[in-house]
Design a protein around this motif. Structure first.
Motif, mmCIF file in Angstrom:
data_model
loop_
_atom_site.group_PDB
_atom_site.id
_atom_site.type_symbol
_atom_site.label_atom_id
_atom_site.label_comp_id
_atom_site.label_asym_id
_atom_site.label_seq_id
_atom_site.Cartn_x
_atom_site.Cartn_y
_atom_site.Cartn_z
ATOM 1 N N LEU A 70 1.867 -0.298 2.655
ATOM 2 C CA LEU A 70 2.190 -0.846 4.086
ATOM 3 C C LEU A 70 0.809 -1.401 4.481
ATOM 4 C CD1 LEU A 70 4.108 1.738 5.991
ATOM 5 C CD2 LEU A 70 5.020 -0.291 4.952
ATOM 6 N N ALA A 71 0.488 -2.934 4.477
ATOM 7 C CA ALA A 71 -0.600 -3.516 4.953
ATOM 8 C C ALA A 71 -0.841 -4.016 6.307
ATOM 9 C CB ALA A 71 -0.897 -4.705 3.775
ATOM 10 N N PRO A 72 -1.769 -4.004 6.793
ATOM 11 C CA PRO A 72 -2.091 -4.504 8.201
ATOM 12 C C PRO A 72 -1.919 -5.968 8.500
ATOM 13 C CG PRO A 72 -3.796 -2.914 7.684
ATOM 14 C CD PRO A 72 -3.125 -3.085 6.414
ATOM 15 N N MET A 73 -1.974 -6.795 7.181
ATOM 16 C CA MET A 73 -1.874 -8.291 7.117
ATOM 17 C C MET A 73 -1.269 -8.698 6.126
ATOM 18 S SD MET A 73 -6.065 -9.253 8.301
ATOM 19 C CE MET A 73 -5.517 -10.953 8.551
ATOM 20 N N HIS A 74 -0.908 -10.095 6.127
ATOM 21 C CA HIS A 74 -0.267 -10.700 5.072
ATOM 22 C C HIS A 74 -1.303 -11.124 3.952
ATOM 23 C CE1 HIS A 74 3.861 -10.313 6.410
ATOM 24 N NE2 HIS A 74 3.206 -10.712 7.564
#
Length: 754
Positions: free
Chosen positions: A562-566
């Motif tokens: 799960l990443a905070p940004m694309h």
């Protein structure tokens, strides 16, 4: 890291379409054989692929595109745009006319027509069709019908040539023609900005490019209106229901590069046309909203008012005895807050039960169901996503559905079958993961709830709000018109989990306990890495090797990054490339299909990127590619299916054609927003200062609470500290809480809080 790829040089071919190997009637994706008469492959027969609307055998074509090499079928010419040319030989005209492009003319009749008129055949059909009666078997009525069909075919080609000449790709040109038909030319010439509203996949920038090519100026009223609508649409995509007018004007000025003297009148015209709504919303001043958003939010408030205005059907139950019975059945002791929540749900009309992990929400839902079943209440369970509904089914041992399936979406109606005229047959409706419900869905849900029914919303209000517009759960709580039970006590069983304890610490603004995170047997780990490239390499190693080896979990099915940004070195996009290469790389015998920059491969983990009501799959649904049919080369036959991908989502096989692949993305790594409503056995989260703009407490809290058995943070302590300290979350512009307060008398307010 993948090396950047360069686009092959663009080339032009001319030739005669010898054979259409395959053509999808819906998308017009075509595989054909072309006899080249002009170009680098002169006199050879080549395979061409692309969206070729209305193309038939015998057609003379000028094709623009580039060469590609298909792993199964070899070299093919990928068509980007094309024009039809008048056949230049008697044989070409005969084949063209007899190809089936004009209903009623087969090969034999085409031979007779061409035998009569020779090279003037097509001119005769266009301008002097009465002469067709000179051919045996053609009467006056049939001659007119042939001319009509011929002109219709030419119309298609005229539209395609016009659109391609103004920078619209072949694939989008097909969509435009499918939408508008013969009227496409007139519509696009009159107002190309309609494309951004009417045709999925075409945004404001594409429509603006077409407009510029047509000579429409920057100060055009239509452009200003389209720009304002685009700005508000972008704000809706960011979660807002409305926006202060001054903010809309400022954004539109930046987008359009024109002054307020042009944009403000455009707003006035859109309000007068009822496409926008202007309201004075307190200290925000004049605000604008898209009409659909305004109507959805006001419908939510009206739905809550209607629900609270009607008493629930009385239920005769001794709550003390009922709670004691449930405790004995489950061999547990309910806490005071749990008892409060269960009692509220049994008696009250609109109940919100909210709290973080480990506070007993699942036990409460089970108690509500078991007690009310004993009283013959009709209970329905639902959740916003398929995964959340599946988990609700597992934890309650009762059937649960997605809200969309509960409301019975109808593609024919373009809406839900269940509404105020056809309400649900329920006494009590329980919605889990209610923080994910957006304003339009809540409006539809409330419309389908019978007046005398009870509605129970269960969720964690401290998580990120819904992907769609609004913050329904928070606004319902803030309205103080629902019965609200806030759960804060962590139960002994959950208190042994570092995931639960650290999630609550983070939610309170405290740093997670990293000393315990390093302890043997912990379910929460922090791996310190400073450089983004090291974070990326470590995550790939952790997902592919360390977690499966240490915990026996499957790297694809059980582990979710799960990443905070694309974007960025450790954004979701780059993580997906690296993880796909490691976990499901290209290899012999495994089919794959390319769509733009993405390559889909059998076994890939993928996510649905937008709602598709026809397929009954929704934004955020995750599945696995179970098969890829990549046929379409020269060995294919007319009966072959189109190139497509089959994805298994929640046990259902969903088919995606080539033109639908932009609905899919890879899901080895997801944004935290996309993970809402889901739980995973293991969660891995990158934390780098590169992401400082989105390092927020509720985002980190949401990511951690998605992990069921294991959470691994990889990154720097500085980034972790930034995320925990940053509680300055960007508020969404909504007015639902105030609308509910205005619609429901304060005497109906009931707050149950500890």
């Amino acid at each position: 890291m993948n090396e950047p790829t360069t686009q092959p040089p663009r080339e032009t071919l001319e030739g005669t379409l010898e054979r259409v190997v395959f053509q999808n009637t819906e998308t017009q994706w075509t595989v054909a054989r072309l006899q080249v008469s002009r170009g680098v492959r002169i006199q050879s027969v080549v395979t061409v692929v692309g969206s070729l609307l209305g193309i038939k055998e015998g057609a003379e074509l000028r094709l623009h595109g580039h060469w590609i090499v298909d792993k199964k079928y070899g070299e093919q010419f990928q068509v980007e745009s094309y024009q039809t040319l008048t056949p230049s030989t008697i044989a070409g005209i005969e084949k063209y006319l007899g190809s089936g492009m004009v209903p009623g003319i087969g090969p034999e009749l085409a031979r007779r027509i061409v035998g009569k008129f020779g090279m003037r055949t097509l001119e005769i059909i266009s301008s002097d069709p009465s002469r067709l009666t000179e051919v045996d078997g053609i009467g006056r009525v049939r001659a007119q019908r042939i001319r009509g069909e011929w002109l219709a075919q030419r119309e298609v080609q005229d539209v395609m040539v016009f659109l391609q000449g103004h920078g619209v790709s072949t694939a989008y040109a097909v969509r435009i023609y499918k939408k508008y038909g013969a009227a496409a030319l007139g519509i696009v010439r009159e107002n190309p900005y309609r494309l951004a509203i009417d045709v999925w996949g075409i945004g404001f920038k594409t429509a603006d490019m077409v407009a510029r090519n047509l000579g429409i100026g920057k100060d055009s009223p239509a452009r200003a209106e389209a720009g304002v609508l685009h700005v508000l649409g972008e704000l809706v995509d960011d979660g807002h229901v409305h926006a202060p007018e001054h903010a809309v004007l400022a954004e539109a000025e930046k987008l359009l590069e024109v002054g307020e003297d042009i944009i403000r009148p455009a707003c006035d015209r859109l309000v007068a046309a009822q496409r926008l709504v202007r309201e004075d919303l307190g200290d925000r001043g004049d605000c604008l909203s898209l009409r659909a958003m305004y109507e959805a939010e006001t419908a939510c408030a009206a739905g809550v008012a209607r629900l609270l205005a009607t008493r629930a059907r009385p239920v005769l139950v001794d709550m003390q005895r009922a709670l004691a019975w449930f405790e004995k059945e489950r061999a547990i002791a309910l806490a005071a807050q749990q008892r409060e929540a269960i009692t509220a749900a049994v008696h009250d009309k609109l109940v919100v039960i909210t709290g973080g992990p480990g506070v007993g929400k699942t036990t409460i839902v089970n108690a509500i169901i078991r007690i009310l079943e004993k009283k013959a209440r009709k209970i329905a369970l639902a959740a916003p996503t398929g995964r959340a509904a599946k988990r609700l089914t597992e934890t309650t041992e009762r059937p649960a559905r997605t809200i969309h399936r509960l409301l019975e979406w109808s593609p024919q109606r373009g809406g839900f079958e269940r509404d105020q005229q056809n309400p649900l047959d329920v006494d009590v409706l329980v919605i889990d993961e209610a923080s994910m419900v957006d304003v339009p869905l809540f409006a539809a849900l409330l419309a389908a709830v019978p007046d005398a029914a009870q509605l129970v919303l269960v969720g964690d209000v401290d998580q990120l709000p819904s992907v769609g517009p609004g913050r329904v759960l928070a606004d319902v709580i803030a309205s103080r018109r629902a019965t609200v039970v806030r759960l804060t006590e962590i139960f002994r069983q959950a208190a042994s989990s570092q995931i639960v304890l650290n999630a609550h610490r983070i939610n309170r603004g405290e740093q997670p306990d990293l000393a315990l995170a390093a302890a043997e047997g912990s379910d929460f780990y922090f791996i310190e890495r400073e450089e983004p490239t090291d974070v990326l390499a470590t995550i790939v190693e952790v997902v592919a090797e360390r977690i499966p080896r240490r915990f026996g979990l499957d790297a694809v099915d059980d582990v979710q990054v799960l990443a905070p940004m694309h974007r960025g070195d450790v954004g979701a996009q780059n993580l997906n490339l690296a993880l796909q290469a490691r976990l499901n790389g290209a290899r012999p015998g495994v089919a794959e299909l390319a769509r733009g920059a993405r390559t889909f491969r059998e076994g890939d983990k993928v996510i649905q990127l937008r709602n598709d009501y026809d397929k009954e799959v929704f934004n955020g649904d995750v599945g696995r590619i179970v098969s890829i049919k990549a046929e379409g080369g020269p060995s294919a036959s007319d009966s072959d299916d189109d190139r497509h991908i089959t994805v298994e989502i929640d046990g259902r096989a969903i088919l995606y054609g080539m033109s639908e692949l932009d609905q899919l993305g890879h899901a080895y790594a997801l944004s935290v927003h996309k993970s809402q409503g889901s739980e995973y056995p293991a969660v891995v989260v990158p934390l780098v200062t590169q992401h400082y703009m989105l390092l927020q407490r509720n985002l980190l809290y949401t990511a951690i609470t998605r992990g069921k058995k294991l959470v691994v943070l990889v990154g720097s302590k500085k980034a972790l500290g930034l995320a925990v300290r940053n509680n300055d979350t960007r508020l969404r512009w909504t007015w639902l809480a105030r609308r509910i307060q205005d619609a429901v008398p304060a005497a109906q307010e009931r707050e149950r809080a500890p």
